[in-house]
Motif scaffolding. Structure first.
Motif, PDB file in Angstrom:
ATOM      1  N   ALA A  79      37.974  50.449  42.801  1.00  0.00           N
ATOM      2  CA  ALA A  79      39.101  49.676  43.334  1.00  0.00           C
ATOM      3  C   ALA A  79      40.440  50.392  43.132  1.00  0.00           C
ATOM      4  N   ILE A  80      40.395  51.628  42.637  1.00  0.00           N
ATOM      5  CA  ILE A  80      41.657  52.357  42.411  1.00  0.00           C
ATOM      6  C   ILE A  80      42.064  53.057  43.713  1.00  0.00           C
ATOM      7  N   PRO A  81      43.279  52.802  44.199  1.00  0.00           N
ATOM      8  CA  PRO A  81      43.691  53.386  45.490  1.00  0.00           C
ATOM      9  C   PRO A  81      44.135  54.843  45.325  1.00  0.00           C
ATOM     10  N   ILE A  82      43.167  55.739  45.165  1.00  0.00           N
ATOM     11  CA  ILE A  82      43.497  57.130  44.802  1.00  0.00           C
ATOM     12  C   ILE A  82      44.278  57.857  45.891  1.00  0.00           C
ATOM     13  N   ALA A  83      44.261  57.302  47.115  1.00  0.00           N
ATOM     14  CA  ALA A  83      45.043  57.930  48.189  1.00  0.00           C
ATOM     15  C   ALA A  83      46.266  57.070  48.533  1.00  0.00           C
ATOM     16  N   GLY A  84      46.612  56.136  47.657  1.00  0.00           N
ATOM     17  CA  GLY A  84      47.737  55.229  47.940  1.00  0.00           C
ATOM     18  C   GLY A  84      47.357  54.239  49.039  1.00  0.00           C
ATOM     19  N   GLY A  85      48.352  53.783  49.795  1.00  0.00           N
ATOM     20  CA  GLY A  85      48.081  52.865  50.899  1.00  0.00           C
ATOM     21  C   GLY A  85      48.090  51.408  50.475  1.00  0.00           C
ATOM     22  N   ILE A  86      47.228  50.624  51.141  1.00  0.00           N
ATOM     23  CA  ILE A  86      47.238  49.161  50.972  1.00  0.00           C
ATOM     24  C   ILE A  86      46.056  48.732  50.112  1.00  0.00           C
ATOM     25  N   VAL A  87      46.322  47.955  49.065  1.00  0.00           N
ATOM     26  CA  VAL A  87      45.236  47.272  48.355  1.00  0.00           C
ATOM     27  C   VAL A  87      45.172  45.851  48.891  1.00  0.00           C
ATOM     28  N   ILE A  88      43.983  45.463  49.361  1.00  0.00           N
ATOM     29  CA  ILE A  88      43.770  44.074  49.795  1.00  0.00           C
ATOM     30  C   ILE A  88      43.104  43.344  48.640  1.00  0.00           C
ATOM     31  N   SER A  89      43.848  42.457  47.991  1.00  0.00           N
ATOM     32  CA  SER A  89      43.267  41.658  46.919  1.00  0.00           C
ATOM     33  C   SER A  89      42.627  40.419  47.527  1.00  0.00           C
ATOM     34  N   LEU A  90      41.338  40.183  47.153  1.00  0.00           N
ATOM     35  CA  LEU A  90      40.618  39.031  47.713  1.00  0.00           C
ATOM     36  C   LEU A  90      40.628  37.848  46.763  1.00  0.00           C
ATOM     37  N   ARG A  91      41.469  37.909  45.718  1.00  0.00           N
ATOM     38  CA  ARG A  91      41.346  36.863  44.691  1.00  0.00           C
ATOM     39  C   ARG A  91      41.748  35.466  45.170  1.00  0.00           C
ATOM     40  N   ARG A  92      42.573  35.389  46.230  1.00  0.00           N
ATOM     41  CA  ARG A  92      42.897  34.039  46.753  1.00  0.00           C
ATOM     42  C   ARG A  92      41.725  33.460  47.554  1.00  0.00           C
ATOM     43  N   MET A  93      40.837  34.325  48.019  1.00  0.00           N
ATOM     44  CA  MET A  93      39.689  33.833  48.800  1.00  0.00           C
ATOM     45  C   MET A  93      38.574  33.486  47.815  1.00  0.00           C
ATOM     46  N   ASN A  94      38.774  32.368  47.100  1.00  0.00           N
ATOM     47  CA  ASN A  94      37.879  32.040  45.983  1.00  0.00           C
ATOM     48  C   ASN A  94      37.260  30.656  46.130  1.00  0.00           C
ATOM     49  N   ARG A  95      36.950  30.300  47.394  1.00  0.00           N
ATOM     50  CA  ARG A  95      36.390  28.960  47.630  1.00  0.00           C
ATOM     51  C   ARG A  95      34.863  29.013  47.754  1.00  0.00           C
ATOM     52  N   ILE A  96      34.226  28.029  47.103  1.00  0.00           N
ATOM     53  CA  ILE A  96      32.787  27.841  47.324  1.00  0.00           C
ATOM     54  C   ILE A  96      32.680  26.838  48.455  1.00  0.00           C
ATOM     55  N   LEU A  97      32.106  27.256  49.573  1.00  0.00           N
ATOM     56  CA  LEU A  97      32.188  26.448  50.789  1.00  0.00           C
ATOM     57  C   LEU A  97      31.034  25.460  50.920  1.00  0.00           C
ATOM     58  N   GLU A  98      29.871  25.831  50.398  1.00  0.00           N
ATOM     59  CA  GLU A  98      28.703  24.948  50.540  1.00  0.00           C
ATOM     60  C   GLU A  98      27.639  25.332  49.526  1.00  0.00           C
ATOM     61  N   ILE A  99      27.010  24.303  48.945  1.00  0.00           N
ATOM     62  CA  ILE A  99      25.817  24.562  48.127  1.00  0.00           C
ATOM     63  C   ILE A  99      24.705  23.714  48.726  1.00  0.00           C
ATOM     64  N   SER A 100      23.641  24.347  49.195  1.00  0.00           N
ATOM     65  CA  SER A 100      22.567  23.584  49.840  1.00  0.00           C
ATOM     66  C   SER A 100      21.308  23.594  48.983  1.00  0.00           C
ATOM     67  N   PRO A 101      20.954  22.414  48.409  1.00  0.00           N
ATOM     68  CA  PRO A 101      19.740  22.351  47.593  1.00  0.00           C
ATOM     69  C   PRO A 101      18.468  22.437  48.439  1.00  0.00           C
ATOM     70  N   VAL A 102      18.576  22.197  49.748  1.00  0.00           N
ATOM     71  CA  VAL A 102      17.378  22.278  50.596  1.00  0.00           C
ATOM     72  C   VAL A 102      17.153  23.717  51.036  1.00  0.00           C
ATOM     73  N   ASP A 103      18.201  24.325  51.575  1.00  0.00           N
ATOM     74  CA  ASP A 103      18.057  25.732  51.988  1.00  0.00           C
ATOM     75  C   ASP A 103      18.125  26.667  50.783  1.00  0.00           C
ATOM     76  N   LEU A 104      18.406  26.109  49.619  1.00  0.00           N
ATOM     77  CA  LEU A 104      18.532  26.896  48.379  1.00  0.00           C
ATOM     78  C   LEU A 104      19.481  28.079  48.594  1.00  0.00           C
TER      79      LEU A 104
END
Ligand code: FAD
Length: 463
Positions: A79-104
């Motif tokens: 995750a180290i940007p050795i060539a500089g540029g843009i780091v896209i942090s995904l930490r805000r995308m932290n939602r669990i959208l569905e848990i299905s006990p049938v489809d497991l």
């Protein structure tokens, strides 16, 4: 250096407050567990796949490097940007959208922390087995990008075995869906598998569908103390030959035990776990399942270990034993200021030979070499302890590291079981892979990322 116009474009895509160029944010998001650092030009905190796609399209058009980042606790420098540029942090995308006990299955975003996933599914009586020791910080996207494992991999497999489908933004900006909610899928190339372990070089994962299991009813833990590391490793293999598949099977070597003993003493930590000086290796074995079956497995483990162990102790659900295992890191950290920390794999049958070879290497190079880890998988963490401020020790350590890899490959193994290659092992790739295989991988990379914008310089040196 990124232009003001590009920064404006990024602000338009994600909102000004989520585009950061201040020194603290850049520092925090331009390193990982290797503690190496190269500054990004800008850190962007995304909220959804459309934003990721817009940023990647922009990067591709303008030939700006783009690096995805989850928990930032990788050991490969991925995750180290050795060539500089843009780091896209995904930490805000932290939602669990569905848990299905049938489809497991569970559908979730890549920034979900591994431990949060564990807790969410276990609250519903379900189970997500992969358990990297970094689970309180690592993200599920980072786990997939490195195909993370953990102690439970021996029985349950690594992250790859739980991956059903992904949404991925390709380096040219298209959002594609691979796999799906089904457990069988024989349609076309398996792009889900290709993305797994690709270390953020082929795409940015924006959604995942992961397989679940029912949560095992109970867990029992046993500890065996051994006179030598060879007898401990051979006892681990005997369990397998006897048809016992523990949920965890971990080995701690002589140096690690010595470090733990002195750490417990110096820190005044009381424990009921006996660690006598006569013991030069420790096996931690956990069995799980329904109560009756787990008790039967426990008996068989105890009986098998007793044949060669100095002592065998039961440890209930293992809380105290696993606490001892957690002291390993701070305890080993006191041996020398720095460690060269590798995670080689050998066929399980060669683990006893490999561990003995590490004892010989230690005598040859004069540096402490501490080994512990997932003996059931043949995946050992080998730590060459050095003082990096001492030039000759550093050079000696680097030579020992090459031997650590060479010996693993000579014994039919490879140079990483779970941490990945990133920048830390790219110079050793040719030890583990044929030139033709590396060339084929590079062709895949070039086909998907013609402008080499996505996490450049990782896995392959000089790409
Ligand atoms: C104390 C400690 C213990 C550890 N124990 C284990 C262990 O038991 N087992 C194990 O396997 N590893 C272990 N690790 C290594 C590490 O935690 C894992 O590799 C983990 O999977 C990294 O996840 P992360 O979210 O921190 O990834 P990051 O460090 O943020 O990124 C790692 C790589 O994944 C890529 N990436 C991140 N998110 C995405 C995404 N959404 N899409 C595409 N690529 C992405 C990055 O570009 C980078 O190349 C340990 C590390 C530490 C510090």
């Amino acid at each position: 250096m990124i232009s003001t116009a590009i920064l404006e474009d990024l602000r338009r895509i994600v909102g000004a407050e989520h585009v950061r160029t201040d020194a603290d944010t850049v520092r925090e998001n331009s390193t990982d567990a290797t503690k190496r650092f190269h500054p990004a030009d800008v850190i962007v905190f995304v909220d959804n796949a459309a934003q990721v796609s817009d940023i990647v399209r922009l990067s591709n058009r303008e030939a700006i490097p783009v690096v995805s980042r989850g928990g930032g606790v990788g050991y490969a420098g991925g995750a180290i940007p050795i060539a500089g540029g843009i780091v896209i942090s995904l930490r805000r995308m932290n939602r669990i959208l569905e848990i299905s006990p049938v489809d497991l299955l569970v559908v979730l975003e890549p920034g979900v922390i591994t431990d949060d996933l564990h807790q969410a599914v276990e609250a519903k009586g379900l189970f997500y087995p992969p358990d990297p020791a970094s689970l309180k910080q690592s993200s599920i996207g980072g786990n997939v990008a490195h195909n993370a494992g953990g102690p439970r991999a021996f029985k349950y497999g690594v992250t790859r075995q739980y991956l059903l489908g992904l949404d991925v933004v390709l380096p040219t900006g298209e959002l594609i869906r691979t796999g799906g909610r089904v457990v069988k899928n024989a349609v076309g190339y398996d792009l889900t598998d290709l993305m797994c372990g690709s270390e953020g070089t082929l795409g940015i994962i924006t959604k995942l569908t992961m397989r679940l299991l029912p949560k095992p009813e109970t867990v029992f833990t046993v500890m065996g103390l051994f006179r030598s590391v060879r007898s401990a490793a051979e006892a681990a293999n005997q369990l397998i030959v006897a048809g016992i598949i523990p949920s965890k099977l971990e080995l701690v070597d002589r140096q690690s035990l010595a470090a733990i003993r002195s750490y417990l003493k110096d820190e005044n930590i009381e424990t009921s776990v006996p660690l006598p000086a006569s013991a030069n290796a420790l096996l931690l074995v956990e069995v799980d399942g329904g109560r009756v079956a787990a008790l039967a497995s426990l008996d068989r483990v105890r009986e098998s270990l007793s044949r060669s162990a100095l002592d065998v102790q039961e440890a209930g659900d293992g809380t105290e034993l696993w606490a001892i295992r957690r002291y390993l890191s701070p305890a080993v950290g006191r041996i020398r200021p720095n460690k060269i920390n590798e995670d080689i794999v050998v066929p399980r049958s060669r683990v006893p030979d490999y561990l003995e070879a590490m004892e010989t290497l230690q005598a040859e190079c004069g540096l402490p070499i501490v080994c512990f880890g997932h003996v059931g998988d043949g995946n050992m963490h080998v730590n060459v302890m050095i003082d990096a401020a001492n030039a000759s020790e550093l050079e000696n350590g680097e030579r020992a590291k090459r031997r650590v890899f060479e010996l693993a490959v000579e014994m039919g193994g490879t140079i990483s079981g779970e941490h990945g290659i990133g920048i830390m092992k790219s110079e050793f790739l040719t030890l583990a892979l044929q030139p033709e295989a590396i060339a084929a991988m590079k062709r895949i990379k070039a086909a998907l990322d013609p402008n080499n914008i996505m996490n450049p310089g990782k896995i392959f040196p000089c790409t």
